[in-house]
Design a protein around this motif. Structure first.
Motif, mmCIF file in Angstrom:
data_model
loop_
_atom_site.group_PDB
_atom_site.id
_atom_site.type_symbol
_atom_site.label_atom_id
_atom_site.label_comp_id
_atom_site.label_asym_id
_atom_site.label_seq_id
_atom_site.Cartn_x
_atom_site.Cartn_y
_atom_site.Cartn_z
ATOM 1 N N HIS A 215 -22.632 1.673 22.361
ATOM 2 C CA HIS A 215 -24.036 1.328 22.343
ATOM 3 C C HIS A 215 -24.485 -0.431 22.008
ATOM 4 C CE1 HIS A 215 -25.579 5.174 24.141
ATOM 5 N NE2 HIS A 215 -25.218 5.692 23.309
ATOM 6 N N LEU A 216 -23.292 -0.238 21.179
ATOM 7 C CA LEU A 216 -23.710 -1.682 20.969
ATOM 8 C C LEU A 216 -22.947 -2.960 21.278
ATOM 9 C CD1 LEU A 216 -23.375 -2.036 17.006
ATOM 10 C CD2 LEU A 216 -25.273 -2.155 18.526
ATOM 11 N N GLY A 217 -22.277 -2.497 23.007
ATOM 12 C CA GLY A 217 -21.842 -2.915 23.545
ATOM 13 C C GLY A 217 -20.358 -3.148 23.564
ATOM 14 N N VAL A 218 -19.866 -2.717 22.188
ATOM 15 C CA VAL A 218 -18.157 -2.393 22.362
ATOM 16 C C VAL A 218 -17.341 -1.590 23.118
ATOM 17 C CG1 VAL A 218 -16.636 -2.057 20.409
ATOM 18 C CG2 VAL A 218 -18.910 -2.603 19.673
ATOM 19 N N GLU B 59 -22.300 -10.663 18.781
ATOM 20 C CA GLU B 59 -23.508 -11.462 18.620
ATOM 21 C C GLU B 59 -24.273 -9.997 17.495
ATOM 22 O OE1 GLU B 59 -25.403 -12.715 22.763
ATOM 23 O OE2 GLU B 59 -23.165 -13.381 22.914
ATOM 24 N N THR B 60 -23.822 -9.622 17.554
ATOM 25 C CA THR B 60 -24.803 -8.146 16.263
ATOM 26 C C THR B 60 -23.862 -8.197 14.950
ATOM 27 O OG1 THR B 60 -25.912 -6.523 16.369
ATOM 28 C CG2 THR B 60 -23.711 -6.427 17.412
ATOM 29 N N GLU B 61 -24.501 -7.940 13.792
ATOM 30 C CA GLU B 61 -24.632 -7.341 12.449
ATOM 31 C C GLU B 61 -25.119 -6.209 12.316
ATOM 32 O OE1 GLU B 61 -25.639 -10.428 9.354
ATOM 33 O OE2 GLU B 61 -24.268 -11.007 10.898
ATOM 34 N N VAL B 62 -24.462 -4.926 11.974
ATOM 35 C CA VAL B 62 -24.866 -4.017 11.505
ATOM 36 C C VAL B 62 -24.741 -3.319 10.751
ATOM 37 C CG1 VAL B 62 -25.622 -1.579 12.260
ATOM 38 C CG2 VAL B 62 -25.419 -3.138 14.172
ATOM 39 N N LEU C 13 -25.441 2.140 10.611
ATOM 40 C CA LEU C 13 -25.040 2.582 11.457
ATOM 41 C C LEU C 13 -24.276 4.070 11.680
ATOM 42 C CD1 LEU C 13 -23.520 1.706 14.253
ATOM 43 C CD2 LEU C 13 -20.760 0.922 12.535
ATOM 44 N N MET C 14 -23.912 4.758 9.988
ATOM 45 C CA MET C 14 -23.892 5.712 10.038
ATOM 46 C C MET C 14 -25.201 6.725 9.835
ATOM 47 S SD MET C 14 -20.156 6.114 8.603
ATOM 48 C CE MET C 14 -20.551 7.852 7.645
ATOM 49 N N ARG C 15 -26.364 5.814 9.508
ATOM 50 C CA ARG C 15 -27.703 6.836 10.239
ATOM 51 C C ARG C 15 -28.018 7.114 11.436
ATOM 52 N NH1 ARG C 15 -29.577 3.914 5.289
ATOM 53 N NH2 ARG C 15 -30.697 2.867 7.571
#
Length: 146
Positions: free
Chosen positions: A48-51, A98-101, A106-108
């Protein structure tokens, strides 16, 4: 031949090793079924993050269950973990373009739409992952414990 992640996880769960221990760390153990569930859910979240297949990502996690889950989640999508040099690591973080989580977020968040294992890996992908994480994939392919 089936994909690397299918042979490392799914095949063992289907073949009767679901309750066997796959990971032991300072937090306890994870069975093959638990590892499959966790990595598939995280794969769904990072998708969903585009990966997707070929996407380069960086993982800032200490060795242990979370790093194993992250690597296997990437393998479910065909993503390419790269050296984190150049990222400003501030705690346990997953970096996609373009994102860092933060890992705990991410686990939740990664609890729906688990990603299936691909039928096949892109050309050269298995060699790339086996050279980057030799102990992880050797142990899991053999049905062993990390």
């Amino acid at each position: 031949m089936s994909s690397l992640v299918f042979r490392a996880l799914d095949q063992h769960v289907i073949g009767g090793l679901a309750d066997d221990t796959a990971v032991i760390d300072d937090r306890g153990t994870l069975s093959y079924a638990e590892l499959l569930h966790e990595s598939a859910c995280i794969a769904g979240a990072i998708h969903h993050l585009g990966v997707q297949s070929g996407t380069e990502v960086a993982i800032d996690l200490p060795y242990g269950r979370n790093q194993v889950i992250a690597v296997l989640a990437c393998a479910r999508l065909g993503a390419v973990p790269i050296d984190g040099a150049g990222h400003r690591f501030e705690g346990e973080t997953f970096y996609a373009p373009e994102t860092e989580v933060p890992w705990d977020l991410l686990m939740r968040a990664g609890r729906s739409e688990p990603a299936p294992a691909p039928d096949r890996d892109p050309e050269g992908y298995e060699d790339l992952m086996r050279s980057a994480y030799p102990e992880l994939f050797s142990a899991l392919i053999a049905g062993g414990t990390i």
